[in-house]
Design a protein around this motif. Structure first.
Motif, PDB file in Angstrom:
ATOM      1  N   GLU A  90      -7.736  -0.304  -9.659  1.00  0.00           N
ATOM      2  CA  GLU A  90      -6.706   0.419  -8.894  1.00  0.00           C
ATOM      3  C   GLU A  90      -5.567   0.902  -9.783  1.00  0.00           C
ATOM      4  O   GLU A  90      -4.724   1.686  -9.340  1.00  0.00           O
ATOM      5  CB  GLU A  90      -6.119  -0.470  -7.787  1.00  0.00           C
ATOM      6  CG  GLU A  90      -7.097  -0.933  -6.736  1.00  0.00           C
ATOM      7  CD  GLU A  90      -7.676  -2.300  -7.041  1.00  0.00           C
ATOM      8  OE1 GLU A  90      -7.597  -2.729  -8.220  1.00  0.00           O
ATOM      9  OE2 GLU A  90      -8.213  -2.936  -6.128  1.00  0.00           O
ATOM     10  N   ILE A  92      -3.275  -1.319 -11.537  1.00  0.00           N
ATOM     11  CA  ILE A  92      -2.108  -2.171 -11.260  1.00  0.00           C
ATOM     12  C   ILE A  92      -1.879  -3.017 -12.508  1.00  0.00           C
ATOM     13  O   ILE A  92      -2.579  -4.008 -12.750  1.00  0.00           O
ATOM     14  CB  ILE A  92      -2.341  -3.074 -10.019  1.00  0.00           C
ATOM     15  CG1 ILE A  92      -2.670  -2.208  -8.796  1.00  0.00           C
ATOM     16  CG2 ILE A  92      -1.134  -3.961  -9.749  1.00  0.00           C
ATOM     17  CD1 ILE A  92      -3.017  -2.996  -7.526  1.00  0.00           C
ATOM     18  N   TYR A  95      -2.002  -7.052 -13.165  1.00  0.00           N
ATOM     19  CA  TYR A  95      -2.813  -7.706 -12.129  1.00  0.00           C
ATOM     20  C   TYR A  95      -4.277  -7.314 -12.288  1.00  0.00           C
ATOM     21  O   TYR A  95      -5.105  -8.095 -12.723  1.00  0.00           O
ATOM     22  CB  TYR A  95      -2.292  -7.360 -10.727  1.00  0.00           C
ATOM     23  CG  TYR A  95      -3.225  -7.755  -9.620  1.00  0.00           C
ATOM     24  CD1 TYR A  95      -3.503  -9.090  -9.365  1.00  0.00           C
ATOM     25  CD2 TYR A  95      -3.851  -6.784  -8.834  1.00  0.00           C
ATOM     26  CE1 TYR A  95      -4.387  -9.458  -8.353  1.00  0.00           C
ATOM     27  CE2 TYR A  95      -4.732  -7.145  -7.825  1.00  0.00           C
ATOM     28  CZ  TYR A  95      -4.989  -8.477  -7.591  1.00  0.00           C
ATOM     29  OH  TYR A  95      -5.867  -8.828  -6.603  1.00  0.00           O
ATOM     30  N   MET A 127      -2.339   2.963  -8.787  1.00  0.00           N
ATOM     31  CA  MET A 127      -1.450   2.318  -7.807  1.00  0.00           C
ATOM     32  C   MET A 127      -0.044   2.169  -8.373  1.00  0.00           C
ATOM     33  O   MET A 127       0.930   2.239  -7.630  1.00  0.00           O
ATOM     34  CB  MET A 127      -2.007   0.944  -7.379  1.00  0.00           C
ATOM     35  CG  MET A 127      -3.029   0.990  -6.261  1.00  0.00           C
ATOM     36  SD  MET A 127      -2.529   1.993  -4.837  1.00  0.00           S
ATOM     37  CE  MET A 127      -1.183   1.020  -4.170  1.00  0.00           C
ATOM     38  N   ASN A 139       2.127   0.631   0.476  1.00  0.00           N
ATOM     39  CA  ASN A 139       1.222   0.791  -0.661  1.00  0.00           C
ATOM     40  C   ASN A 139      -0.197   0.321  -0.363  1.00  0.00           C
ATOM     41  O   ASN A 139      -1.171   0.930  -0.806  1.00  0.00           O
ATOM     42  CB  ASN A 139       1.777   0.061  -1.896  1.00  0.00           C
ATOM     43  CG  ASN A 139       2.116  -1.377  -1.628  1.00  0.00           C
ATOM     44  OD1 ASN A 139       2.852  -1.682  -0.701  1.00  0.00           O
ATOM     45  ND2 ASN A 139       1.575  -2.264  -2.423  1.00  0.00           N
ATOM     46  N   CYS A 140      -0.317  -0.742   0.447  1.00  0.00           N
ATOM     47  CA  CYS A 140      -1.653  -1.281   0.714  1.00  0.00           C
ATOM     48  C   CYS A 140      -2.494  -0.324   1.569  1.00  0.00           C
ATOM     49  O   CYS A 140      -3.719  -0.387   1.528  1.00  0.00           O
ATOM     50  CB  CYS A 140      -1.572  -2.655   1.371  1.00  0.00           C
ATOM     51  SG  CYS A 140      -0.843  -3.887   0.289  1.00  0.00           S
ATOM     52  N   CYS A 143      -3.997   1.878  -1.004  1.00  0.00           N
ATOM     53  CA  CYS A 143      -4.916   1.098  -1.833  1.00  0.00           C
ATOM     54  C   CYS A 143      -6.207   0.776  -1.074  1.00  0.00           C
ATOM     55  O   CYS A 143      -7.308   0.934  -1.609  1.00  0.00           O
ATOM     56  CB  CYS A 143      -4.207  -0.187  -2.255  1.00  0.00           C
ATOM     57  SG  CYS A 143      -5.015  -1.026  -3.610  1.00  0.00           S
ATOM     58  N   ARG A 147      -9.757   2.252  -2.021  1.00  0.00           N
ATOM     59  CA  ARG A 147     -10.735   1.285  -2.548  1.00  0.00           C
ATOM     60  C   ARG A 147     -12.068   1.398  -1.825  1.00  0.00           C
ATOM     61  O   ARG A 147     -13.124   1.391  -2.430  1.00  0.00           O
ATOM     62  CB  ARG A 147     -10.224  -0.142  -2.458  1.00  0.00           C
ATOM     63  CG  ARG A 147     -11.201  -1.098  -3.166  1.00  0.00           C
ATOM     64  CD  ARG A 147     -10.894  -2.563  -3.022  1.00  0.00           C
ATOM     65  NE  ARG A 147      -9.543  -2.867  -3.423  1.00  0.00           N
ATOM     66  CZ  ARG A 147      -8.601  -3.233  -2.567  1.00  0.00           C
ATOM     67  NH1 ARG A 147      -8.884  -3.355  -1.289  1.00  0.00           N
ATOM     68  NH2 ARG A 147      -7.384  -3.501  -2.983  1.00  0.00           N
ATOM     69  N   CYS A 232      -1.816 -10.105  -6.076  1.00  0.00           N
ATOM     70  CA  CYS A 232      -1.408  -8.769  -6.513  1.00  0.00           C
ATOM     71  C   CYS A 232       0.121  -8.691  -6.603  1.00  0.00           C
ATOM     72  O   CYS A 232       0.825  -9.180  -5.719  1.00  0.00           O
ATOM     73  CB  CYS A 232      -1.921  -7.741  -5.509  1.00  0.00           C
ATOM     74  SG  CYS A 232      -1.310  -6.087  -5.818  1.00  0.00           S
ATOM     75  N   TYR A 234       1.876  -6.226  -6.092  1.00  0.00           N
ATOM     76  CA  TYR A 234       2.425  -5.366  -5.038  1.00  0.00           C
ATOM     77  C   TYR A 234       2.328  -6.033  -3.672  1.00  0.00           C
ATOM     78  O   TYR A 234       2.235  -5.362  -2.646  1.00  0.00           O
ATOM     79  CB  TYR A 234       1.742  -3.995  -5.050  1.00  0.00           C
ATOM     80  CG  TYR A 234       2.018  -3.239  -6.315  1.00  0.00           C
ATOM     81  CD1 TYR A 234       3.274  -3.289  -6.921  1.00  0.00           C
ATOM     82  CD2 TYR A 234       1.030  -2.500  -6.944  1.00  0.00           C
ATOM     83  CE1 TYR A 234       3.535  -2.630  -8.106  1.00  0.00           C
ATOM     84  CE2 TYR A 234       1.284  -1.824  -8.122  1.00  0.00           C
ATOM     85  CZ  TYR A 234       2.527  -1.903  -8.698  1.00  0.00           C
ATOM     86  OH  TYR A 234       2.787  -1.248  -9.866  1.00  0.00           O
ATOM     87  N   SER A 235       2.320  -7.337  -3.684  1.00  0.00           N
ATOM     88  CA  SER A 235       2.414  -8.181  -2.500  1.00  0.00           C
ATOM     89  C   SER A 235       1.241  -8.070  -1.529  1.00  0.00           C
ATOM     90  O   SER A 235       0.757  -6.974  -1.264  1.00  0.00           O
ATOM     91  CB  SER A 235       3.718  -7.902  -1.743  1.00  0.00           C
ATOM     92  OG  SER A 235       3.552  -6.863  -0.830  1.00  0.00           O
ATOM     93  N   PRO A 236       0.854  -9.192  -0.994  1.00  0.00           N
ATOM     94  CA  PRO A 236      -0.209  -9.151   0.000  1.00  0.00           C
ATOM     95  C   PRO A 236       0.337  -8.494   1.258  1.00  0.00           C
ATOM     96  O   PRO A 236       1.529  -8.533   1.494  1.00  0.00           O
ATOM     97  CB  PRO A 236      -0.497 -10.627   0.266  1.00  0.00           C
ATOM     98  CG  PRO A 236       0.731 -11.350  -0.162  1.00  0.00           C
ATOM     99  CD  PRO A 236       1.419 -10.516  -1.184  1.00  0.00           C
TER     100      PRO A 236
HETATM  101 FE1  SF4 Z   1      -4.007  -3.044  -3.274  1.00  0.00          FE
HETATM  102 FE2  SF4 Z   1      -2.232  -4.108  -1.592  1.00  0.00          FE
HETATM  103 FE3  SF4 Z   1      -4.370  -5.519  -2.318  1.00  0.00          FE
HETATM  104 FE4  SF4 Z   1      -2.437  -5.032  -4.088  1.00  0.00          FE
HETATM  105  S1  SF4 Z   1      -2.229  -6.265  -2.197  1.00  0.00           S
HETATM  106  S2  SF4 Z   1      -4.639  -4.832  -4.462  1.00  0.00           S
HETATM  107  S3  SF4 Z   1      -1.777  -2.988  -3.490  1.00  0.00           S
HETATM  108  S4  SF4 Z   1      -4.365  -3.627  -1.108  1.00  0.00           S
END
Ligand code: SF4
Ligand code: ZN
Length: 355
Positions: A90, A92, A95, A127, A139-140, A143, A147, A232, A234-236
């Motif tokens: 992704e 990141i 991570y 990402m 953001n998720c 993602c 994905r 991650c 970028y937070s769960p």
């Molecule tokens: Fe992607 Fe969000 Fe999972 Fe991080 S927590 S890998 S940004 S879906």
């Protein structure tokens, strides 16, 4: 005083199985864990001999145990499968780059070849850059949508017959609850399916559908498997976090809650006459979509136009906004301020957790 393994093997028990409460020695736990997955695979007829199967591999515990056990069962029971690890990068930093190092080691450890596809090469965005644009709130959504499609694209590149993912029983029970809370009937109907396949797509299956997360962790721990356990950066996503906490509370009162919720999800049926989205093909990228243009293309269009938030509303409304915006801005230099002029839907539809 040590407790004996409840199978009668005369070894000392080292754990209490979360799923059944049985006291087991290490070897008997390995055996029942592996046999249950084998039973899930054979009962649902997930594979046929000579299938070329991509294992979605992130380096985390679920997919690492899945890769290990797919190889083990393929050898033990002569499934006749050709296996490949398929990872999505992704982009990141700090991570995914680290977790992919784990998958690269798994490639060596399990002698299964690895293919990595990246958001950067597929979409021209990482990402890290998307988070720069959108911040840490939605953001998720980007993602998850990217994905799902990236896995399909990687699988198509590899020309595999099937994809397996490491979704476990806890994940599926959480998804059932989330779909109920969101009133998402279409997803509720299909989220418990062990195989998801629609015309023109590569079937995806979940061999861990009935496997408890706690047991996957125990298996990885006792087998000393090499996996990556950091969250991650970028937070769960918060919504799933609430569903998870709710399930954990239920489990304290009723040990079978996870399987019960999955069973409830399997038993839901939608009465005749309820309109459900039909699957078609995205007119832009050719991937499966229930809208004329798929969510990935809509999100990407928003990003490329410098208006990433536009992709977060209902797809049909977004298309209208983008079209209107294009007409309004014909000949005018686009700027961030333009976003304010557009009536962005107030209800944000976050649906990144699409199995
Ligand atoms: Fe992607 Fe969000 Fe999972 Fe991080 S927590 S890998 S940004 S879906
Ligand atoms: Zn598309």
């Amino acid at each position: 005083m040590p407790i004996e393994c409840s199978t009668g093997c005369h070894k000392n028990a080292v754990l209490k199985r979360p799923k059944t409460g049985d006291a087991l020695c290490k070897d008997c736990f390995f055996w029942v864990f592996e046999e249950e997955v084998h039973h899930t695979i054979t009962a649902a007829k997930l594979f046929t001999p000579d299938d070329y199967v991509a294992i979605a591999a992130s380096g985390g515990k679920d997919s690492t145990v899945l890769a290990y056990i797919m190889k083990l069962l393929n050898d033990r029971y002569n499934y006749g499968l050709k296996l490949v690890l398929l990872s999505v990068d992704e982009g990141i930093t700090g991570y995914r780059d680290d977790s992919l190092e784990t998958v690269k080691r798994n490639e060596q450890q399990y002698s299964i070849p690895l293919k990595i596809v990246s958001y950067d090469e597929l979409y021209g965005w990482t990402m890290d850059r998307i988070v720069e644009q959108i911040g840490l709130k939605n953001n998720c959504t980007f993602c998850g949508v990217f994905r799902r499609q990236a896995l399909d694209r990687g699988a198509t590149l590899l020309k595999v017959d099937k994809i397996v993912t490491g979704h476990n029983a806890d994940d599926i029970a959480e998804t059932v609850i989330m779909n109920i809370l969101r009133g998402d009937i279409a997803r509720l109907q299909r989220c418990t399916a062990i195989v998801t396949a629609s015309e023109g797509t590569i079937p995806r299956s979940k061999p861990f559908k009935y496997t408890y997360e706690k047991e996957i962790v125990m298996y990885a721990y006792f087998k000393k498997l090499d996996y990556f356990s950091t969250e991650c950066i970028y937070s769960p996503n918060a919504y799933r976090g609430y569903a998870r906490a709710f399930l954990k509370d239920l489990e304290k009162i009723r040990a079978t809650s996870i399987i019960d919720v999955i069973h409830s999800g399997e038993c839901f049926s939608v009465r005749d006459g309820v309109k459900l989205p039909t699957q078609g093909i995205c007119e832009q990228c050719g991937h499966v979509s229930s809208q004329p243009v798929c969510k990935a293309c809509v999100l990407l269009e928003g990003l490329n136009k410098g208006k990433p938030r536009l992709g977060l509303g209902k797809t049909s409304k977004i298309r209208e906004h983008l079209k209107r915006n294009d007409e309004n801005l014909a000949g005018v230099e686009a700027s961030d301020a333009d976003t304010d002029k557009i009536n962005i839907p107030k209800t944000i539809n976050i649906k990144q957790l699409d199995f």
